[in-house]
Design an enzyme around this catalytic site. Structure first.
Site, PDB file in Angstrom:
ATOM      1  N   PRO A  73     -16.763  -5.522  34.393  1.00 30.91           N
ATOM      2  CA  PRO A  73     -16.996  -4.320  35.541  1.00 30.91           C
ATOM      3  C   PRO A  73     -17.592  -3.227  34.571  1.00 30.91           C
ATOM      4  CG  PRO A  73     -14.920  -4.394  34.511  1.00 30.91           C
ATOM      5  CD  PRO A  73     -15.403  -5.114  34.556  1.00 30.91           C
ATOM      6  N   MET A  74     -18.572  -2.167  34.442  1.00 34.44           N
ATOM      7  CA  MET A  74     -19.125  -0.846  33.637  1.00 34.44           C
ATOM      8  C   MET A  74     -19.637  -0.178  34.318  1.00 34.44           C
ATOM      9  SD  MET A  74     -19.967  -2.368  29.756  1.00 34.44           S
ATOM     10  CE  MET A  74     -21.175  -3.993  30.919  1.00 34.44           C
ATOM     11  N   GLN A 103     -13.868  -4.920  42.346  1.00 34.07           N
ATOM     12  CA  GLN A 103     -12.650  -4.337  41.890  1.00 34.07           C
ATOM     13  C   GLN A 103     -12.040  -3.172  42.205  1.00 34.07           C
ATOM     14  OE1 GLN A 103     -12.623  -1.723  37.761  1.00 34.07           O
ATOM     15  NE2 GLN A 103     -12.008  -3.646  37.288  1.00 34.07           N
ATOM     16  N   CYS A 126      -8.321   1.521  33.036  1.00 33.82           N
ATOM     17  CA  CYS A 126      -9.463   2.417  32.473  1.00 33.82           C
ATOM     18  C   CYS A 126      -8.814   4.093  32.240  1.00 33.82           C
ATOM     19  CB  CYS A 126      -9.942   3.419  34.196  1.00 33.82           C
ATOM     20  SG  CYS A 126     -10.885   4.736  33.760  1.00 33.82           S
ATOM     21  N   LYS A 173      -6.803  -6.877  35.546  1.00 35.38           N
ATOM     22  CA  LYS A 173      -7.115  -6.465  34.866  1.00 35.38           C
ATOM     23  C   LYS A 173      -6.946  -4.494  33.604  1.00 35.38           C
ATOM     24  CE  LYS A 173     -11.913  -5.004  32.193  1.00 35.38           C
ATOM     25  NZ  LYS A 173     -11.921  -3.695  32.271  1.00 35.38           N
ATOM     26  N   ASN A 212     -10.150  -9.572  26.035  1.00 32.19           N
ATOM     27  CA  ASN A 212     -11.453  -8.723  26.115  1.00 32.19           C
ATOM     28  C   ASN A 212     -11.733  -7.530  25.546  1.00 32.19           C
ATOM     29  OD1 ASN A 212     -11.922  -5.986  28.527  1.00 32.19           O
ATOM     30  ND2 ASN A 212     -13.468  -6.948  27.645  1.00 32.19           N
ATOM     31  N   GLY A 213     -12.663  -7.606  24.498  1.00 29.78           N
ATOM     32  CA  GLY A 213     -12.521  -6.309  23.856  1.00 29.78           C
ATOM     33  C   GLY A 213     -13.698  -6.635  22.220  1.00 29.78           C
ATOM     34  N   GLY A 264     -18.491  -7.072  28.201  1.00 31.12           N
ATOM     35  CA  GLY A 264     -19.061  -5.776  28.644  1.00 31.12           C
ATOM     36  C   GLY A 264     -20.241  -4.894  27.788  1.00 31.12           C
ATOM     37  N   ARG A 265     -19.429  -4.436  26.604  1.00 29.12           N
ATOM     38  CA  ARG A 265     -20.568  -3.783  26.075  1.00 29.12           C
ATOM     39  C   ARG A 265     -22.300  -4.257  25.646  1.00 29.12           C
ATOM     40  NH1 ARG A 265     -17.465   0.024  22.851  1.00 29.12           N
ATOM     41  NH2 ARG A 265     -15.850  -1.837  23.088  1.00 29.12           N
TER      42      ARG A 265
HETATM   43  C1  LIG Z   1     -19.582   2.418  30.265  1.00 32.31           C
HETATM   44  C2  LIG Z   1     -18.389   1.537  30.879  1.00 32.31           C
HETATM   45  C3  LIG Z   1     -18.423   1.295  32.045  1.00 32.31           C
HETATM   46  C4  LIG Z   1     -16.647   1.101  32.581  1.00 32.31           C
HETATM   47  N1  LIG Z   1     -16.299   0.659  33.547  1.00 32.31           N
HETATM   48  C5  LIG Z   1     -15.308  -0.113  34.103  1.00 32.31           C
HETATM   49  C6  LIG Z   1     -14.874  -0.459  35.078  1.00 32.31           C
HETATM   50  O1  LIG Z   1     -15.321   0.869  35.798  1.00 32.31           O
HETATM   51  N2  LIG Z   1     -13.434  -1.338  35.363  1.00 32.31           N
HETATM   52  C7  LIG Z   1     -13.275  -1.683  34.470  1.00 32.31           C
HETATM   53  O2  LIG Z   1     -12.332  -1.839  34.210  1.00 32.31           O
HETATM   54  N3  LIG Z   1     -13.141  -1.326  33.278  1.00 32.31           N
HETATM   55  C8  LIG Z   1     -14.797  -0.768  32.714  1.00 32.31           C
HETATM   56  N4  LIG Z   1     -14.969  -0.640  31.502  1.00 32.31           N
HETATM   57  C9  LIG Z   1     -14.478  -1.442  30.730  1.00 32.31           C
HETATM   58  C10 LIG Z   1     -15.100  -2.643  30.634  1.00 32.31           C
HETATM   59  O3  LIG Z   1     -14.729  -3.330  31.284  1.00 32.31           O
HETATM   60  C11 LIG Z   1     -14.045  -3.560  29.207  1.00 32.31           C
HETATM   61  O4  LIG Z   1     -12.994  -3.591  29.442  1.00 32.31           O
HETATM   62  C12 LIG Z   1     -14.755  -2.210  27.648  1.00 32.31           C
HETATM   63  O5  LIG Z   1     -15.731  -2.119  27.606  1.00 32.31           O
HETATM   64  C13 LIG Z   1     -13.945  -3.499  26.570  1.00 32.31           C
HETATM   65  O6  LIG Z   1     -15.497  -4.508  26.902  1.00 32.31           O
HETATM   66  P1  LIG Z   1     -16.640  -4.612  25.645  1.00 32.31           P
HETATM   67  O7  LIG Z   1     -15.887  -4.372  23.971  1.00 32.31           O
HETATM   68  O8  LIG Z   1     -16.863  -6.337  25.710  1.00 32.31           O
HETATM   69  O9  LIG Z   1     -17.465  -3.654  26.497  1.00 32.31           O
HETATM   70  C14 LIG Z   1     -16.282   0.335  30.682  1.00 32.31           C
HETATM   71  C15 LIG Z   1     -16.704   0.244  30.264  1.00 32.31           C
HETATM   72  C16 LIG Z   1     -17.665   0.860  29.611  1.00 32.31           C
HETATM   73  C17 LIG Z   1     -17.830   1.057  28.192  1.00 32.31           C
END
Ligand SMILES: Cc1cc2nc3c(=O)[nH]c(=O)nc-3n(C[C@H](O)[C@H](O)[C@H](O)COP(=O)(O)O)c2cc1C
Length: 349
Positions: free
Chosen positions: A33-34, A88, A118, A157, A218-219, A242-243
Protein backbone atom coordinates in the site's frame (compact mmCIF):
# COMPACT_ATOMS: atom_id res chain seq x y z
CA UNK A 1 12.80 -24.47 6.78
CA UNK A 2 9.14 -25.54 6.76
CA UNK A 3 6.33 -23.63 5.14
CA UNK A 4 3.34 -25.40 6.66
CA UNK A 5 0.63 -23.03 5.44
CA UNK A 6 2.00 -22.24 2.00
CA UNK A 7 0.13 -23.32 -1.08
CA UNK A 8 3.16 -24.61 -3.00
CA UNK A 9 6.93 -24.79 -2.82
CA UNK A 10 8.71 -24.10 -6.10
CA UNK A 11 11.75 -25.72 -7.70
CA UNK A 12 14.13 -23.32 -5.97
CA UNK A 13 12.93 -24.45 -2.54
CA UNK A 14 11.02 -21.23 -1.88
CA UNK A 15 7.24 -20.91 -1.69
CA UNK A 16 5.37 -19.67 -4.75
CA UNK A 17 2.15 -18.89 -2.91
CA UNK A 18 0.67 -18.69 0.58
CA UNK A 19 -2.73 -18.96 2.23
CA UNK A 20 -4.41 -16.28 4.30
CA UNK A 21 -6.92 -18.61 5.94
CA UNK A 22 -8.84 -19.83 2.88
CA UNK A 23 -7.60 -17.09 0.52
CA UNK A 24 -4.84 -18.27 -1.82
CA UNK A 25 -2.22 -15.63 -2.61
CA UNK A 26 -0.40 -16.56 -5.79
CA UNK A 27 1.99 -15.07 -6.82
CA UNK A 28 3.34 -14.59 -3.33
CA UNK A 29 4.69 -11.25 -4.52
CA UNK A 30 2.28 -8.53 -3.47
CA UNK A 31 1.89 -4.81 -4.06
CA UNK A 32 2.54 -2.60 -1.01
CA UNK A 33 0.00 0.00 0.00
CA UNK A 34 1.36 3.44 -0.87
CA UNK A 35 -0.66 6.52 -0.12
CA UNK A 36 -0.80 8.87 -3.10
CA UNK A 37 0.55 6.15 -5.42
CA UNK A 38 -1.42 2.91 -5.30
CA UNK A 39 -4.83 4.34 -6.09
CA UNK A 40 -7.33 2.56 -8.32
CA UNK A 41 -5.54 3.61 -11.52
CA UNK A 42 -2.15 2.34 -10.40
CA UNK A 43 -3.62 -0.94 -9.16
CA UNK A 44 -5.53 -1.46 -12.42
CA UNK A 45 -2.34 -0.91 -14.40
CA UNK A 46 -0.36 -3.35 -12.28
CA UNK A 47 -3.10 -6.00 -12.40
CA UNK A 48 -3.41 -5.61 -16.18
CA UNK A 49 0.23 -6.61 -16.47
CA UNK A 50 -0.65 -9.87 -14.72
CA UNK A 51 1.28 -8.85 -11.65
CA UNK A 52 0.82 -9.21 -7.93
CA UNK A 53 -1.05 -11.92 -6.04
CA UNK A 54 -2.60 -9.32 -3.76
CA UNK A 55 -3.19 -5.58 -3.87
CA UNK A 56 -3.87 -3.25 -0.93
CA UNK A 57 -5.79 -0.02 -0.74
CA UNK A 58 -3.98 3.07 0.47
CA UNK A 59 -4.35 3.47 4.23
CA UNK A 60 -7.82 4.62 5.23
CA UNK A 61 -8.36 6.72 8.38
CA UNK A 62 -10.83 4.57 10.31
CA UNK A 63 -12.61 7.41 12.09
CA UNK A 64 -12.97 9.41 8.88
CA UNK A 65 -14.44 6.43 7.08
CA UNK A 66 -17.07 5.94 9.76
CA UNK A 67 -17.98 9.61 9.29
CA UNK A 68 -18.29 9.29 5.53
CA UNK A 69 -15.36 11.63 4.74
CA UNK A 70 -14.76 11.96 0.98
CA UNK A 71 -11.06 11.12 0.94
CA UNK A 72 -11.57 8.02 3.08
CA UNK A 73 -14.42 6.95 0.82
CA UNK A 74 -12.27 7.41 -2.28
CA UNK A 75 -9.43 5.38 -0.77
CA UNK A 76 -11.85 2.57 0.09
CA UNK A 77 -12.83 2.02 -3.55
CA UNK A 78 -11.77 -1.06 -5.43
CA UNK A 79 -12.83 -2.71 -8.68
CA UNK A 80 -15.16 -5.72 -8.45
CA UNK A 81 -12.57 -7.74 -10.41
CA UNK A 82 -9.72 -6.64 -8.12
CA UNK A 83 -9.45 -9.97 -6.30
CA UNK A 84 -8.10 -10.72 -3.81
CA UNK A 85 -7.92 -7.21 -2.35
CA UNK A 86 -6.86 -6.08 1.12
CA UNK A 87 -8.33 -2.89 2.52
CA UNK A 88 -6.05 -1.18 5.01
CA UNK A 89 -7.17 0.96 7.94
CA UNK A 90 -5.34 2.94 10.59
CA UNK A 91 -6.22 4.65 13.83
CA UNK A 92 -5.86 4.43 17.59
CA UNK A 93 -9.41 3.85 18.74
CA UNK A 94 -10.54 0.22 18.87
CA UNK A 95 -14.20 1.11 18.37
CA UNK A 96 -13.66 3.24 15.25
CA UNK A 97 -11.27 0.62 13.91
CA UNK A 98 -13.88 -2.11 14.47
CA UNK A 99 -16.62 -0.03 12.87
CA UNK A 100 -14.49 0.83 9.82
CA UNK A 101 -13.51 -2.82 9.44
CA UNK A 102 -17.16 -3.86 9.52
CA UNK A 103 -18.02 -1.30 6.83
CA UNK A 104 -15.23 -2.58 4.59
CA UNK A 105 -16.24 -6.19 5.07
CA UNK A 106 -19.78 -5.23 4.05
CA UNK A 107 -18.38 -3.63 0.89
CA UNK A 108 -16.70 -6.85 -0.11
CA UNK A 109 -13.07 -6.60 1.04
CA UNK A 110 -11.31 -9.97 0.81
CA UNK A 111 -8.89 -9.19 3.63
CA UNK A 112 -8.78 -6.44 6.25
CA UNK A 113 -5.31 -5.09 7.06
CA UNK A 114 -4.30 -2.91 10.00
CA UNK A 115 -1.51 -0.39 9.50
CA UNK A 116 1.10 -0.37 12.27
CA UNK A 117 3.93 0.84 10.09
CA UNK A 118 3.22 4.37 8.98
CA UNK A 119 6.01 6.68 10.23
CA UNK A 120 4.26 9.97 9.47
CA UNK A 121 4.09 12.52 12.29
CA UNK A 122 0.41 13.23 11.71
CA UNK A 123 -0.51 9.55 12.02
CA UNK A 124 1.84 8.81 14.95
CA UNK A 125 0.72 11.90 16.87
CA UNK A 126 -2.66 10.27 17.25
CA UNK A 127 -1.03 6.96 18.27
CA UNK A 128 -1.81 5.35 14.94
CA UNK A 129 0.51 3.67 12.45
CA UNK A 130 3.94 2.73 13.78
CA UNK A 131 3.46 4.40 17.16
CA UNK A 132 1.14 1.50 18.03
CA UNK A 133 4.29 -0.61 18.22
CA UNK A 134 5.27 1.42 21.30
CA UNK A 135 1.98 0.54 22.94
CA UNK A 136 1.52 -3.22 22.62
CA UNK A 137 -1.53 -3.21 24.89
CA UNK A 138 -3.38 -0.79 22.68
CA UNK A 139 -2.17 -2.61 19.57
CA UNK A 140 -3.57 -5.89 20.89
CA UNK A 141 -6.82 -4.19 21.98
CA UNK A 142 -7.27 -2.87 18.44
CA UNK A 143 -6.56 -6.26 16.90
CA UNK A 144 -9.00 -7.92 19.30
CA UNK A 145 -11.78 -5.41 18.60
CA UNK A 146 -11.35 -5.65 14.84
CA UNK A 147 -11.08 -9.44 14.91
CA UNK A 148 -14.36 -9.66 16.82
CA UNK A 149 -16.09 -7.28 14.40
CA UNK A 150 -15.46 -9.12 11.11
CA UNK A 151 -15.39 -12.61 9.69
CA UNK A 152 -12.96 -12.05 6.77
CA UNK A 153 -9.22 -12.68 7.39
CA UNK A 154 -7.42 -10.01 9.38
CA UNK A 155 -3.77 -9.15 8.73
CA UNK A 156 -1.33 -6.62 10.20
CA UNK A 157 1.45 -4.67 8.52
CA UNK A 158 4.19 -3.34 10.78
CA UNK A 159 7.82 -2.29 10.97
CA UNK A 160 10.59 -4.11 12.89
CA UNK A 161 9.89 -1.82 15.83
CA UNK A 162 9.66 1.82 16.77
CA UNK A 163 13.43 2.24 16.94
CA UNK A 164 16.50 -0.06 17.09
CA UNK A 165 16.32 -0.16 20.90
CA UNK A 166 12.75 -1.43 20.67
CA UNK A 167 12.67 -4.08 17.95
CA UNK A 168 9.53 -5.88 19.09
CA UNK A 169 7.96 -7.15 15.86
CA UNK A 170 8.57 -10.83 16.80
CA UNK A 171 6.77 -10.49 20.17
CA UNK A 172 3.94 -8.53 18.63
CA UNK A 173 3.57 -11.09 15.88
CA UNK A 174 3.15 -13.83 18.49
CA UNK A 175 0.57 -11.79 20.35
CA UNK A 176 -1.33 -11.05 17.14
CA UNK A 177 -1.31 -14.68 16.06
CA UNK A 178 -2.85 -15.58 19.42
CA UNK A 179 -5.58 -13.00 18.71
CA UNK A 180 -6.50 -14.66 15.43
CA UNK A 181 -4.51 -12.59 12.92
CA UNK A 182 -4.13 -14.59 9.69
CA UNK A 183 -0.88 -13.17 8.22
CA UNK A 184 1.74 -10.54 8.98
CA UNK A 185 3.79 -8.18 6.86
CA UNK A 186 7.00 -6.77 8.28
CA UNK A 187 9.04 -3.92 6.82
CA UNK A 188 12.59 -4.48 8.10
CA UNK A 189 13.11 -0.81 9.03
CA UNK A 190 12.09 0.76 12.34
CA UNK A 191 9.94 3.85 12.46
CA UNK A 192 12.97 5.98 13.36
CA UNK A 193 14.81 4.72 10.28
CA UNK A 194 11.90 5.87 8.13
CA UNK A 195 13.21 5.04 4.63
CA UNK A 196 16.96 4.96 5.49
CA UNK A 197 18.92 2.83 7.93
CA UNK A 198 21.22 -0.12 7.37
CA UNK A 199 19.59 -3.28 6.05
CA UNK A 200 18.80 -5.69 8.88
CA UNK A 201 16.14 -8.31 8.23
CA UNK A 202 16.75 -10.31 11.42
CA UNK A 203 13.47 -9.25 13.04
CA UNK A 204 11.58 -10.71 10.08
CA UNK A 205 13.50 -13.99 10.35
CA UNK A 206 12.85 -14.10 14.09
CA UNK A 207 9.14 -13.43 13.66
CA UNK A 208 8.97 -16.15 11.03
CA UNK A 209 10.49 -18.64 13.47
CA UNK A 210 8.00 -17.72 16.18
CA UNK A 211 4.67 -17.87 14.36
CA UNK A 212 3.00 -20.37 12.09
CA UNK A 213 0.88 -17.92 10.07
CA UNK A 214 2.42 -16.51 6.87
CA UNK A 215 5.04 -13.78 7.21
CA UNK A 216 5.49 -11.43 4.26
CA UNK A 217 8.81 -9.59 4.10
CA UNK A 218 9.04 -5.99 2.93
CA UNK A 219 11.66 -3.32 2.36
CA UNK A 220 13.82 -2.65 -0.71
CA UNK A 221 12.71 -5.68 -2.69
CA UNK A 222 13.07 -4.34 -6.22
CA UNK A 223 14.13 -7.28 -8.39
CA UNK A 224 14.92 -11.00 -8.46
CA UNK A 225 18.21 -10.63 -6.57
CA UNK A 226 16.74 -8.64 -3.69
CA UNK A 227 13.72 -10.96 -3.50
CA UNK A 228 15.98 -14.00 -3.42
CA UNK A 229 18.03 -12.50 -0.57
CA UNK A 230 14.84 -11.81 1.36
CA UNK A 231 13.56 -15.40 0.97
CA UNK A 232 16.97 -16.82 1.87
CA UNK A 233 17.63 -14.62 4.88
CA UNK A 234 14.16 -14.61 6.45
CA UNK A 235 12.41 -17.80 5.36
CA UNK A 236 9.44 -15.59 4.52
CA UNK A 237 6.33 -16.87 2.75
CA UNK A 238 6.11 -13.98 0.33
CA UNK A 239 7.54 -10.57 -0.43
CA UNK A 240 5.85 -7.20 -0.70
CA UNK A 241 7.10 -4.65 -3.22
CA UNK A 242 6.40 -0.93 -2.93
CA UNK A 243 8.66 1.68 -4.50
CA UNK A 244 10.28 -0.83 -6.84
CA UNK A 245 6.93 -1.34 -8.58
CA UNK A 246 6.58 2.32 -9.45
CA UNK A 247 9.51 2.20 -11.85
CA UNK A 248 9.22 -1.49 -12.73
CA UNK A 249 5.65 -2.81 -12.56
CA UNK A 250 6.86 -6.06 -14.20
CA UNK A 251 8.71 -6.89 -10.97
CA UNK A 252 5.88 -9.16 -9.71
CA UNK A 253 5.95 -11.33 -12.81
CA UNK A 254 9.73 -11.37 -12.85
CA UNK A 255 10.11 -12.52 -9.24
CA UNK A 256 7.37 -15.10 -9.59
CA UNK A 257 8.87 -16.52 -12.79
CA UNK A 258 12.18 -16.89 -10.98
CA UNK A 259 10.51 -18.60 -8.00
CA UNK A 260 8.91 -21.09 -10.41
CA UNK A 261 12.21 -21.72 -12.14
CA UNK A 262 10.99 -20.12 -15.38
CA UNK A 263 12.80 -17.59 -17.58
CA UNK A 264 12.51 -14.09 -16.14
CA UNK A 265 10.61 -11.88 -18.62
CA UNK A 266 12.25 -8.60 -19.60
CA UNK A 267 9.90 -5.93 -20.94
CA UNK A 268 10.81 -4.61 -24.39
CA UNK A 269 10.63 -1.00 -25.47
CA UNK A 270 7.33 -1.83 -27.20
CA UNK A 271 5.98 -3.30 -23.94
CA UNK A 272 6.90 -0.13 -22.11
CA UNK A 273 5.28 2.04 -24.78
CA UNK A 274 2.11 -0.08 -24.62
CA UNK A 275 2.08 0.24 -20.84
CA UNK A 276 2.45 4.01 -20.98
CA UNK A 277 -0.38 4.44 -23.47
CA UNK A 278 -2.69 2.06 -21.60
CA UNK A 279 -1.88 4.05 -18.53
CA UNK A 280 -2.77 7.33 -20.29
CA UNK A 281 -6.13 5.81 -21.31
CA UNK A 282 -6.91 4.66 -17.77
CA UNK A 283 -5.98 8.05 -16.38
CA UNK A 284 -8.26 9.74 -18.93
CA UNK A 285 -11.13 7.46 -17.96
CA UNK A 286 -10.70 7.61 -14.19
CA UNK A 287 -9.56 11.10 -13.23
CA UNK A 288 -11.26 14.49 -13.35
CA UNK A 289 -10.23 16.67 -16.32
CA UNK A 290 -8.00 18.97 -14.24
CA UNK A 291 -5.93 16.08 -12.84
CA UNK A 292 -5.27 14.20 -16.10
CA UNK A 293 -2.25 16.02 -17.54
CA UNK A 294 -0.43 16.14 -14.19
CA UNK A 295 -0.87 12.43 -13.63
CA UNK A 296 0.23 11.67 -17.21
CA UNK A 297 3.42 13.59 -16.56
CA UNK A 298 4.03 11.70 -13.32
CA UNK A 299 3.71 8.27 -14.91
CA UNK A 300 5.81 9.37 -17.88
CA UNK A 301 8.59 10.27 -15.45
CA UNK A 302 8.41 6.77 -13.96
CA UNK A 303 8.46 5.01 -17.34
CA UNK A 304 11.26 7.29 -18.54
CA UNK A 305 13.51 6.26 -15.64
CA UNK A 306 13.93 2.85 -17.24
CA UNK A 307 14.17 3.78 -20.92
CA UNK A 308 15.51 7.33 -21.04
CA UNK A 309 18.10 7.87 -18.29
CA UNK A 310 19.11 11.31 -19.60
CA UNK A 311 15.48 12.40 -19.67
CA UNK A 312 16.06 14.30 -22.88
CA UNK A 313 14.03 12.11 -25.24
CA UNK A 314 10.86 11.25 -23.31
CA UNK A 315 10.72 12.91 -19.93
CA UNK A 316 11.55 16.53 -20.72
CA UNK A 317 9.32 16.96 -23.79
CA UNK A 318 6.30 15.38 -22.09
CA UNK A 319 6.81 17.31 -18.86
CA UNK A 320 6.81 20.54 -20.81
CA UNK A 321 3.67 19.75 -22.80
CA UNK A 322 0.64 21.96 -22.39
CA UNK A 323 -2.17 19.56 -23.27
CA UNK A 324 -3.11 15.91 -23.14
CA UNK A 325 -2.91 15.64 -26.93
CA UNK A 326 0.52 17.25 -27.05
CA UNK A 327 1.81 14.96 -24.30
CA UNK A 328 0.56 11.91 -26.19
CA UNK A 329 2.07 12.88 -29.52
CA UNK A 330 5.40 13.81 -27.90
CA UNK A 331 5.47 10.47 -26.08
CA UNK A 332 4.79 8.62 -29.37
CA UNK A 333 7.58 10.52 -31.08
CA UNK A 334 9.90 9.82 -28.14
CA UNK A 335 9.36 6.06 -28.42
CA UNK A 336 10.06 6.24 -32.17
CA UNK A 337 13.35 7.97 -31.36
CA UNK A 338 14.17 5.48 -28.60
CA UNK A 339 13.54 2.59 -31.02
CA UNK A 340 15.87 4.15 -33.58
CA UNK A 341 18.51 4.64 -30.89
CA UNK A 342 18.09 1.02 -29.81
CA UNK A 343 18.43 -0.18 -33.40
CA UNK A 344 21.52 2.00 -33.76
CA UNK A 345 23.05 0.45 -30.65
CA UNK A 346 22.34 -3.05 -31.90
CA UNK A 347 23.67 -2.28 -35.39
CA UNK A 348 26.88 -0.88 -33.90
CA UNK A 349 27.48 -3.82 -31.58
C1 LIG B 1 4.76 7.14 -0.97
C2 LIG B 1 4.56 6.06 0.03
C3 LIG B 1 3.33 5.89 0.63
C4 LIG B 1 3.13 4.85 1.56
N1 LIG B 1 1.88 4.66 2.09
C5 LIG B 1 1.65 3.57 2.89
C6 LIG B 1 0.33 3.24 3.33
O1 LIG B 1 -0.65 3.91 3.01
N2 LIG B 1 0.20 2.14 4.13
C7 LIG B 1 1.27 1.36 4.50
O2 LIG B 1 1.10 0.36 5.21
N3 LIG B 1 2.51 1.65 4.08
C8 LIG B 1 2.72 2.71 3.27
N4 LIG B 1 3.98 2.92 2.79
C9 LIG B 1 5.06 1.96 3.10
C10 LIG B 1 5.15 0.87 2.04
O3 LIG B 1 3.97 0.08 2.02
C11 LIG B 1 6.36 -0.04 2.28
O4 LIG B 1 6.23 -0.64 3.54
C12 LIG B 1 7.69 0.70 2.22
O5 LIG B 1 7.71 1.60 1.12
C13 LIG B 1 8.87 -0.26 2.09
O6 LIG B 1 8.76 -1.06 0.95
P1 LIG B 1 9.60 -0.75 -0.41
O7 LIG B 1 11.04 -0.63 -0.02
O8 LIG B 1 9.31 -1.90 -1.31
O9 LIG B 1 9.06 0.56 -0.95
C14 LIG B 1 4.20 3.97 1.89
C15 LIG B 1 5.44 4.15 1.29
C16 LIG B 1 5.64 5.16 0.36
C17 LIG B 1 6.99 5.31 -0.29
Amino acid sequence: MTHTHTAEVGPRGFPTGYMVEDVAITPNVVLAPMEGVTDLVFRRMVRNLGGPGLTYSEFIASKNLTMGERKAERMAQFDPEERPVALQIYGNDPSYMAEAARMLEDRGATILDINMGCPSKAVCKNSGGSSLMKDPELAVAIVRAVRAAISIPLTVKMRAGFDRARVNAPELCEAFEAEGVAALTIHWRTREERYGGTRDVSAIAEAKRRVSIPVIANGDVVDVASARAMFEETGCDGVMVGRGAIVNPWVFKQIHAWLRGEPVPEPSLDDRERLLFEYYTMIGEALPERAILGRMKMVTKHVAQAVDPSGEVLRRPVLQSKSVEQAQSLARAAFDTLRELELGVHAAS
